[in-house]
Design an enzyme around this catalytic site. Sequence first.
Site, PDB file in Angstrom:
ATOM      1  N   ARG A  97      11.391  -1.342  11.280  1.00 22.44           N
ATOM      2  CA  ARG A  97      10.280  -0.851  12.093  1.00 22.44           C
ATOM      3  C   ARG A  97      10.085  -1.756  13.305  1.00 22.44           C
ATOM      4  NH1 ARG A  97       5.100   0.363   8.269  1.00 22.44           N
ATOM      5  NH2 ARG A  97       4.035  -0.839   9.874  1.00 22.44           N
ATOM      6  N   ARG A 127      -9.788   1.064   8.522  1.00 14.92           N
ATOM      7  CA  ARG A 127      -9.177  -0.194   8.946  1.00 14.92           C
ATOM      8  C   ARG A 127     -10.220  -1.169   9.458  1.00 14.92           C
ATOM      9  NH1 ARG A 127      -3.602   0.346   8.594  1.00 14.92           N
ATOM     10  NH2 ARG A 127      -2.577  -1.323   9.730  1.00 14.92           N
ATOM     11  N   ARG A 172      11.818  -5.684   5.117  1.00 15.30           N
ATOM     12  CA  ARG A 172      11.644  -4.241   4.875  1.00 15.30           C
ATOM     13  C   ARG A 172      12.545  -3.429   5.816  1.00 15.30           C
ATOM     14  NH1 ARG A 172       5.819  -1.699   5.406  1.00 15.30           N
ATOM     15  NH2 ARG A 172       5.900  -2.804   7.381  1.00 15.30           N
ATOM     16  N   ARG A 206      -0.379  -9.061  13.150  1.00 14.97           N
ATOM     17  CA  ARG A 206      -0.973  -8.014  12.302  1.00 14.97           C
ATOM     18  C   ARG A 206      -1.815  -8.639  11.186  1.00 14.97           C
ATOM     19  NH1 ARG A 206       4.342  -4.916  10.935  1.00 14.97           N
ATOM     20  NH2 ARG A 206       3.113  -3.924   9.301  1.00 14.97           N
ATOM     21  N   LYS A 208       0.833  -1.214   0.000  1.00 17.30           N
ATOM     22  CA  LYS A 208       0.000   0.000   0.000  1.00 17.30           C
ATOM     23  C   LYS A 208       0.866   1.261   0.000  1.00 17.30           C
ATOM     24  CE  LYS A 208      -1.974  -1.138   3.917  1.00 17.30           C
ATOM     25  NZ  LYS A 208      -1.249  -2.408   4.231  1.00 17.30           N
TER      26      LYS A 208
HETATM   27  P1  AP5 Z   1       4.909  -1.605   1.845  1.00 23.79           P
HETATM   28  O1  AP5 Z   1       4.504  -0.818   0.656  1.00 23.79           O
HETATM   29  O2  AP5 Z   1       5.673  -0.904   2.923  1.00 23.79           O
HETATM   30  O3  AP5 Z   1       3.625  -2.373   2.446  1.00 23.79           O
HETATM   31  P2  AP5 Z   1       2.340  -1.812   3.176  1.00 23.79           P
HETATM   32  O4  AP5 Z   1       1.136  -2.500   2.598  1.00 23.79           O
HETATM   33  O5  AP5 Z   1       2.318  -0.315   3.187  1.00 23.79           O
HETATM   34  O6  AP5 Z   1       2.610  -2.433   4.611  1.00 23.79           O
HETATM   35  P3  AP5 Z   1       2.537  -1.827   6.070  1.00 23.79           P
HETATM   36  O7  AP5 Z   1       3.254  -2.809   6.947  1.00 23.79           O
HETATM   37  O8  AP5 Z   1       3.022  -0.401   6.136  1.00 23.79           O
HETATM   38  O9  AP5 Z   1       1.026  -1.868   6.340  1.00 23.79           O
HETATM   39  P4  AP5 Z   1       0.302  -1.940   7.650  1.00 23.79           P
HETATM   40  O10 AP5 Z   1      -1.083  -1.769   7.199  1.00 23.79           O
HETATM   41  O11 AP5 Z   1       0.550  -3.122   8.505  1.00 23.79           O
HETATM   42  O12 AP5 Z   1       0.995  -0.761   8.514  1.00 23.79           O
HETATM   43  P5  AP5 Z   1       0.536   0.720   8.876  1.00 23.79           P
HETATM   44  O13 AP5 Z   1       1.741   1.545   8.842  1.00 23.79           O
HETATM   45  O14 AP5 Z   1      -0.669   1.132   8.104  1.00 23.79           O
HETATM   46  O15 AP5 Z   1       5.749  -2.878   1.343  1.00 23.79           O
HETATM   47  C1  AP5 Z   1       6.314  -3.795   2.274  1.00 23.79           C
HETATM   48  C2  AP5 Z   1       7.683  -4.275   1.752  1.00 23.79           C
HETATM   49  O16 AP5 Z   1       7.488  -5.021   0.547  1.00 23.79           O
HETATM   50  C3  AP5 Z   1       8.652  -3.134   1.403  1.00 23.79           C
HETATM   51  O17 AP5 Z   1       9.966  -3.534   1.758  1.00 23.79           O
HETATM   52  C4  AP5 Z   1       8.526  -3.001  -0.136  1.00 23.79           C
HETATM   53  O18 AP5 Z   1       9.754  -2.545  -0.717  1.00 23.79           O
HETATM   54  C5  AP5 Z   1       8.215  -4.438  -0.542  1.00 23.79           C
HETATM   55  N1  AP5 Z   1       7.342  -4.527  -1.712  1.00 23.79           N
HETATM   56  C6  AP5 Z   1       6.253  -3.760  -2.004  1.00 23.79           C
HETATM   57  N2  AP5 Z   1       5.674  -4.162  -3.166  1.00 23.79           N
HETATM   58  C7  AP5 Z   1       6.432  -5.224  -3.604  1.00 23.79           C
HETATM   59  C8  AP5 Z   1       6.340  -6.086  -4.759  1.00 23.79           C
HETATM   60  N3  AP5 Z   1       5.373  -5.942  -5.681  1.00 23.79           N
HETATM   61  N4  AP5 Z   1       7.250  -7.072  -4.870  1.00 23.79           N
HETATM   62  C9  AP5 Z   1       8.249  -7.251  -3.952  1.00 23.79           C
HETATM   63  N5  AP5 Z   1       8.398  -6.458  -2.851  1.00 23.79           N
HETATM   64  C10 AP5 Z   1       7.489  -5.454  -2.681  1.00 23.79           C
HETATM   65  O19 AP5 Z   1       0.035   0.514  10.381  1.00 23.79           O
HETATM   66  C11 AP5 Z   1       0.928   0.227  11.437  1.00 23.79           C
HETATM   67  C12 AP5 Z   1       0.154   0.172  12.746  1.00 23.79           C
HETATM   68  O20 AP5 Z   1      -0.458   1.467  13.017  1.00 23.79           O
HETATM   69  C13 AP5 Z   1      -1.036  -0.809  12.783  1.00 23.79           C
HETATM   70  O21 AP5 Z   1      -0.616  -2.115  13.137  1.00 23.79           O
HETATM   71  C14 AP5 Z   1      -1.925  -0.164  13.863  1.00 23.79           C
HETATM   72  O22 AP5 Z   1      -1.442  -0.426  15.155  1.00 23.79           O
HETATM   73  C15 AP5 Z   1      -1.757   1.319  13.588  1.00 23.79           C
HETATM   74  N6  AP5 Z   1      -2.756   1.866  12.632  1.00 23.79           N
HETATM   75  C16 AP5 Z   1      -2.488   2.425  11.409  1.00 23.79           C
HETATM   76  N7  AP5 Z   1      -3.630   2.830  10.824  1.00 23.79           N
HETATM   77  C17 AP5 Z   1      -4.633   2.547  11.691  1.00 23.79           C
HETATM   78  C18 AP5 Z   1      -6.046   2.721  11.651  1.00 23.79           C
HETATM   79  N8  AP5 Z   1      -6.664   3.287  10.591  1.00 23.79           N
HETATM   80  N9  AP5 Z   1      -6.782   2.281  12.711  1.00 23.79           N
HETATM   81  C19 AP5 Z   1      -6.187   1.718  13.795  1.00 23.79           C
HETATM   82  N10 AP5 Z   1      -4.852   1.517  13.897  1.00 23.79           N
HETATM   83  C20 AP5 Z   1      -4.078   1.933  12.856  1.00 23.79           C
END
Ligand code: AP5
Length: 216
Positions: free
Chosen positions: A161, A89, A128, A172, A14
């Site tokens: 991270r 979410r 990552r 997660r 994402k």
């Molecule tokens: P990346 O693009 O970083 O993946 P992502 O989907 O953004 O993953 P996240 O881990 O950031 O998502 P998340 O939803 O768990 O975390 P968030 O920060 O929102 O890609 C991942 C890796 O893969 C990278 O190394 C990239 O280079 C590689 N990659 C990408 N595409 C690729 C491909 N096609 N092929 C190969 N490699 C590839 O949330 C974190 C925490 O915050 C949550 O756990 C929660 O506690 C809190 N939180 C955030 N939002 C909310 C909400 N709305 N409500 C409640 N709690 C929340």
Amino acid sequence: MNRIVLVGPPGAGKGTISELLKYDYNLPTISTGDILRKNVALATDLGKQAKAFMDKGELVSDHLILDLIADRLEEEDAQKGYLLDGFPRNVAQADALDEMLTKKGAKIDYVIYLNVPDEELIRRITSRRVCSVCGATYNTITKPTTKDGVCDVCGGDVIQRADDTEETVRNRIEVYNKETHPLVAYYQQKGILSEIAADAPLEEVYERTQAVLGVE
Ligand code: AP5
């Protein structure tokens, strides 16, 4: 075509896809995860309340998230549209977003669902790395930094991270399946969801995304 939501499990891509869309479609990215991490780093009240949930891979309370989103959507750069990464979410957040937008006579135009199998998610997330200064994302397997531990963009320290350990990632993914995945049916019913097979090289995933949104 102004308001776009990216839905998908942790590691689906994402953040990576929204960084590409941001430039090509000239829209701001609003990532609740990034906003929360900044607040944790600055030890704000929000950061202090969110940290324990984030470290365990649990969702932060809806009221905290909805307050921060309501404020962020009022900012000037969000008036012509945005990319939402990591929000909504759960169904309660999606309903609240719907209500906020309806009051303004607006709506979500596209929901992009990035679908990736669990084992690939774990591989991607545990490899990552992120820049602690500018937030640029790297991957020890697919996108390493040129110099070990140093950001190619700003020279900052590149770190893992706190919630990217295998144990936390598995939790997660469970939380995603229980709380967030129901949004796929929610937005399917509204007729605005497109599913993208995202277990493919990034260039292909991005092309599939552009095919849904139309090339700008
Ligand atoms: P990346 O693009 O970083 O993946 P992502 O989907 O953004 O993953 P996240 O881990 O950031 O998502 P998340 O939803 O768990 O975390 P968030 O920060 O929102 O890609 C991942 C890796 O893969 C990278 O190394 C990239 O280079 C590689 N990659 C990408 N595409 C690729 C491909 N096609 N092929 C190969 N490699 C590839 O949330 C974190 C925490 O915050 C949550 O756990 C929660 O506690 C809190 N939180 C955030 N939002 C909310 C909400 N709305 N409500 C409640 N709690 C929340």
